[in-house]
Design an enzyme around this catalytic site. Structure first.
Site, PDB file in Angstrom:
ATOM      1  N   TYR A  18       2.350   3.426  -9.030  1.00  0.00           N
ATOM      2  CA  TYR A  18       2.055   2.240  -8.220  1.00  0.00           C
ATOM      3  C   TYR A  18       3.324   1.392  -8.052  1.00  0.00           C
ATOM      4  O   TYR A  18       3.655   0.972  -6.948  1.00  0.00           O
ATOM      5  CB  TYR A  18       0.940   1.413  -8.863  1.00  0.00           C
ATOM      6  CG  TYR A  18       0.501   0.260  -7.997  1.00  0.00           C
ATOM      7  CD1 TYR A  18      -0.550   0.405  -7.093  1.00  0.00           C
ATOM      8  CD2 TYR A  18       1.138  -0.968  -8.057  1.00  0.00           C
ATOM      9  CE1 TYR A  18      -0.949  -0.642  -6.279  1.00  0.00           C
ATOM     10  CE2 TYR A  18       0.753  -2.026  -7.249  1.00  0.00           C
ATOM     11  CZ  TYR A  18      -0.292  -1.853  -6.362  1.00  0.00           C
ATOM     12  OH  TYR A  18      -0.664  -2.897  -5.548  1.00  0.00           O
ATOM     13  N   HIS A  22       5.576   0.748  -4.472  1.00  0.00           N
ATOM     14  CA  HIS A  22       5.846  -0.589  -3.935  1.00  0.00           C
ATOM     15  C   HIS A  22       7.340  -0.921  -3.933  1.00  0.00           C
ATOM     16  O   HIS A  22       7.793  -1.693  -3.098  1.00  0.00           O
ATOM     17  CB  HIS A  22       5.018  -1.643  -4.665  1.00  0.00           C
ATOM     18  CG  HIS A  22       3.620  -1.688  -4.146  1.00  0.00           C
ATOM     19  ND1 HIS A  22       2.662  -0.770  -4.544  1.00  0.00           N
ATOM     20  CD2 HIS A  22       3.038  -2.487  -3.230  1.00  0.00           C
ATOM     21  CE1 HIS A  22       1.543  -1.029  -3.889  1.00  0.00           C
ATOM     22  NE2 HIS A  22       1.741  -2.059  -3.086  1.00  0.00           N
ATOM     23  N   TYR A  41       4.492 -12.813  -0.355  1.00  0.00           N
ATOM     24  CA  TYR A  41       3.513 -11.857  -0.863  1.00  0.00           C
ATOM     25  C   TYR A  41       4.032 -11.268  -2.172  1.00  0.00           C
ATOM     26  O   TYR A  41       5.132 -10.723  -2.217  1.00  0.00           O
ATOM     27  CB  TYR A  41       3.305 -10.762   0.179  1.00  0.00           C
ATOM     28  CG  TYR A  41       2.099  -9.864  -0.021  1.00  0.00           C
ATOM     29  CD1 TYR A  41       1.295  -9.919  -1.135  1.00  0.00           C
ATOM     30  CD2 TYR A  41       1.778  -8.926   0.953  1.00  0.00           C
ATOM     31  CE1 TYR A  41       0.197  -9.085  -1.283  1.00  0.00           C
ATOM     32  CE2 TYR A  41       0.682  -8.088   0.816  1.00  0.00           C
ATOM     33  CZ  TYR A  41      -0.100  -8.174  -0.309  1.00  0.00           C
ATOM     34  OH  TYR A  41      -1.177  -7.338  -0.448  1.00  0.00           O
ATOM     35  N   TRP A  76      -1.180   3.603   4.900  1.00  0.00           N
ATOM     36  CA  TRP A  76      -0.823   3.088   3.560  1.00  0.00           C
ATOM     37  C   TRP A  76      -2.012   3.206   2.611  1.00  0.00           C
ATOM     38  O   TRP A  76      -1.861   3.629   1.468  1.00  0.00           O
ATOM     39  CB  TRP A  76      -0.335   1.642   3.663  1.00  0.00           C
ATOM     40  CG  TRP A  76       0.087   1.073   2.341  1.00  0.00           C
ATOM     41  CD1 TRP A  76      -0.626   0.216   1.556  1.00  0.00           C
ATOM     42  CD2 TRP A  76       1.309   1.343   1.639  1.00  0.00           C
ATOM     43  NE1 TRP A  76       0.069  -0.067   0.408  1.00  0.00           N
ATOM     44  CE2 TRP A  76       1.263   0.609   0.434  1.00  0.00           C
ATOM     45  CE3 TRP A  76       2.422   2.124   1.905  1.00  0.00           C
ATOM     46  CZ2 TRP A  76       2.299   0.636  -0.492  1.00  0.00           C
ATOM     47  CZ3 TRP A  76       3.450   2.144   0.974  1.00  0.00           C
ATOM     48  CH2 TRP A  76       3.376   1.413  -0.197  1.00  0.00           C
ATOM     49  N   TRP A  77      -3.194   2.814   3.100  1.00  0.00           N
ATOM     50  CA  TRP A  77      -4.389   2.930   2.259  1.00  0.00           C
ATOM     51  C   TRP A  77      -4.625   4.379   1.834  1.00  0.00           C
ATOM     52  O   TRP A  77      -4.948   4.645   0.676  1.00  0.00           O
ATOM     53  CB  TRP A  77      -5.611   2.413   2.987  1.00  0.00           C
ATOM     54  CG  TRP A  77      -5.699   0.927   3.098  1.00  0.00           C
ATOM     55  CD1 TRP A  77      -4.914  -0.011   2.484  1.00  0.00           C
ATOM     56  CD2 TRP A  77      -6.644   0.203   3.878  1.00  0.00           C
ATOM     57  NE1 TRP A  77      -5.317  -1.272   2.842  1.00  0.00           N
ATOM     58  CE2 TRP A  77      -6.376  -1.174   3.691  1.00  0.00           C
ATOM     59  CE3 TRP A  77      -7.682   0.581   4.720  1.00  0.00           C
ATOM     60  CZ2 TRP A  77      -7.129  -2.167   4.320  1.00  0.00           C
ATOM     61  CZ3 TRP A  77      -8.428  -0.408   5.331  1.00  0.00           C
ATOM     62  CH2 TRP A  77      -8.153  -1.768   5.139  1.00  0.00           C
TER      63      TRP A  77
END
Length: 104
Positions: A18, A22, A41, A76-77
């Site tokens: 993860y 990112h 963000y 992306w999902w």
């Protein structure tokens, strides 16, 4: 600006992946976030609970909601689905948090 906060869950054995994904976020995904009014963000990881805390400032709720319909966001999902809890449309399972205090 509208401040939004939410919690998601990464699978315990996927924390490093993860983080890696990112750190290498696609530039076109970042562009799409900006086009949909996202600023400031951040996502934080609690390695003990596998919980992800997200915070984003947006310009407009309606504009922000439209990002879910974009091809790059759907891609992306799909990319993130194997490493975190997701809904049937591959969107991350999120729990929105209520703001109870803010100080500038």
């Amino acid at each position: 600006m509208i401040r939004k906060a939410f919690v998601m869950t990464v699978y315990p054995d996927q924390q490093e992946e993860y983080k890696k994904r990112h750190q290498e976020i696609w530039p076109e995904m970042v562009d799409e976030l900006r086009k949909h009014g996202a600023r400031n963000y951040s996502i934080f990881l609690d390695e003990v609970s596998n919980k992800l805390f997200g915070y984003v400032e947006i310009k407009d709720e309606l504009l922000w909601e439209k990002i879910s319909k974009t091809e790059i966001n759907k891609k992306w999902w799909d990319y993130m689905k194997p490493i975190m809890e997701t809904n049937s449309d591959n969107s991350p399972v999120t729990v929105d948090l209520e703001e109870v205090f803010h100080m500038d």
